[in-house]
Design a protein around this motif. Structure first.
Motif, PDB file in Angstrom:
ATOM      1  N   LEU A  61       0.821  -1.209   0.000  1.00 33.16           N
ATOM      2  CA  LEU A  61       0.000   0.000   0.000  1.00 33.16           C
ATOM      3  C   LEU A  61       0.855   1.258   0.000  1.00 33.16           C
ATOM      4  N   ALA A  62       1.877   1.239  -0.812  1.00 37.66           N
ATOM      5  CA  ALA A  62       2.651   2.430  -1.132  1.00 37.66           C
ATOM      6  C   ALA A  62       3.001   2.307  -2.601  1.00 37.66           C
ATOM      7  N   SER A  63       3.419   3.392  -3.207  1.00 31.84           N
ATOM      8  CA  SER A  63       3.601   3.387  -4.650  1.00 31.84           C
ATOM      9  C   SER A  63       5.066   3.196  -5.026  1.00 31.84           C
ATOM     10  N   ASP A  64       5.296   2.434  -6.080  1.00 33.99           N
ATOM     11  CA  ASP A  64       6.650   2.193  -6.573  1.00 33.99           C
ATOM     12  C   ASP A  64       7.051   3.368  -7.480  1.00 33.99           C
ATOM     13  N   VAL A  73     -10.674   4.124 -11.526  1.00 36.04           N
ATOM     14  CA  VAL A  73     -10.161   2.823 -11.953  1.00 36.04           C
ATOM     15  C   VAL A  73     -10.398   1.827 -10.824  1.00 36.04           C
ATOM     16  N   GLY A  74     -11.188   0.806 -11.114  1.00 37.14           N
ATOM     17  CA  GLY A  74     -11.456  -0.207 -10.097  1.00 37.14           C
ATOM     18  C   GLY A  74     -12.613  -1.089 -10.503  1.00 37.14           C
ATOM     19  N   THR A  86      -6.653   3.389  -0.023  1.00 35.66           N
ATOM     20  CA  THR A  86      -6.569   2.431  -1.119  1.00 35.66           C
ATOM     21  C   THR A  86      -5.259   2.626  -1.878  1.00 35.66           C
ATOM     22  N   GLN A  87      -4.924   1.650  -2.695  1.00 36.28           N
ATOM     23  CA  GLN A  87      -3.705   1.731  -3.503  1.00 36.28           C
ATOM     24  C   GLN A  87      -3.736   2.924  -4.446  1.00 36.28           C
ATOM     25  N   ARG A  88      -4.912   3.245  -4.989  1.00 37.70           N
ATOM     26  CA  ARG A  88      -4.967   4.355  -5.960  1.00 37.70           C
ATOM     27  C   ARG A  88      -4.614   5.689  -5.318  1.00 37.70           C
TER      28      ARG A  88
END
Length: 203
Positions: free
Chosen positions: A17-20, A40-41, A181-183
Motif C-alpha cells: 500500500l505504497a507506490s513504486d 479505476v477499479g 486504497t492503492q490508488r
C-alpha cells in the motif's frame, strides 16, 4: 515493524500500500484525456455466491434502492448495521435472533455487496460526468453505459492514464470502512489530485 537485527527474511523493496516510484511518477507534456477525472477499479470484488443470493431473493432490488436512499445521506454509516436494522424492521425479528439465522446473515452480506456496487455507480456517474471515464471490469458497462472506457493494466498503462486525468476519483468498497486504497498512493505519486472519501488515516 521489527527490532533491529531480528529480521532474517528478504529485505523489503517498498511497503505494501505504497507506490513504486519506478512505475508511478509525473509525466509532463501528456495530453489531458479526461479533464473531468477517472475512476479505476472493479464494480465489486467478485462473489458468485452473493450474486446467486441476490438473484434468488424476492424484492431484493427494491430493498437495495430503499437502503441506498438512507445510506447516501451519510456514507460514513456502516452498511452492515444499516442492513441489519432494515431487515429487523422488515421481518419483525429482533437483533437477538437475526445473528443466529444463516439466511439472515447471507441476506445482510448480499445487501452490503449490492450497496457497494450501487455506491460506486452513483458516485462515479454523478461526479465524473460525460468528460470523465471509468476503467475496470465489464460490469461497469452494464451499470454506467457510456462512462465505461474498458480495462487498463496496472503499471505503465495506468501511469499514463493517471497523468492524463484531471483528477482521480477514489471510492472505497463497503468492507473497507476506513483506510487508504492503492490508488491514493499511485495517483498522488503521479502528481495528480485525488478526490476521495474522508478517513482518519488521510491526515
Amino acid at each position: 515493524i521489527c527490532l533491529q537485527g531480528s529480521w532474517k527474511g528478504i529485505p523489503p523493496i517498498h511497503l505494501p500500500l505504497a507506490s513504486d516510484p519506478e512505475l508511478f511518477y509525473p509525466q509532463a507534456g501528456l495530453p489531458l484525456l479526461f479533464p473531468q477525472g477517472v475512476f479505476v477499479g472493479s464494480t465489486a470484488h467478485s462473489n458468485p455466491m452473493l450474486d446467486k443470493a441476490i438473484q434468488n431473493a424476492p424484492g431484493f432490488s427494491n430493498d437495495v434502492s430503499n437502503l441506498w436512499e438512507i445510506w447516501k445521506r451519510d456514507l460514513s454509516r456502516f452498511p452492515h448495521r444499516l442492513a441489519r436494522e432494515y431487515l429487523e424492521k422488515r421481518t419483525g425479528k429482533g437483533m437477538e435472533t437475526l445473528p443466529h439465522d444463516p439466511l439472515a446473515r447471507l441476506w445482510v452480506q448480499a445487501m452490503v455487496y449490492a450497496l457497494g456496487i450501487r455506491k460506486r455507480r452513483e458516485l462515479a456517474s454523478r461526479i465524473l460526468g460525460e468528460d470523465g471515464g471509468v476503467f475496470g471490469d465489464q460490469g461497469w458497462h452494464e451499470i454506467t453505459g457510456g462512462l465505461y472506457r474498458g480495462k487498463v493494466a496496472y503499471g505503465d498503462d495506468l501511469r499514463r492514464l493517471y497523468n492524463g486525468a484531471g483528477f482521480i476519483l477514489d471510492i472505497r468498497q463497503p468492507q473497507a470502512r476506513t483506510g487508504l486504497t492503492q490508488r491514493m498512493f499511485d495517483a498522488s505519486a503521479c502528481g495528480r489530485p485525488v478526490l476521495t472519501e474522508f478517513s482518519p488515516e488521510i491526515e
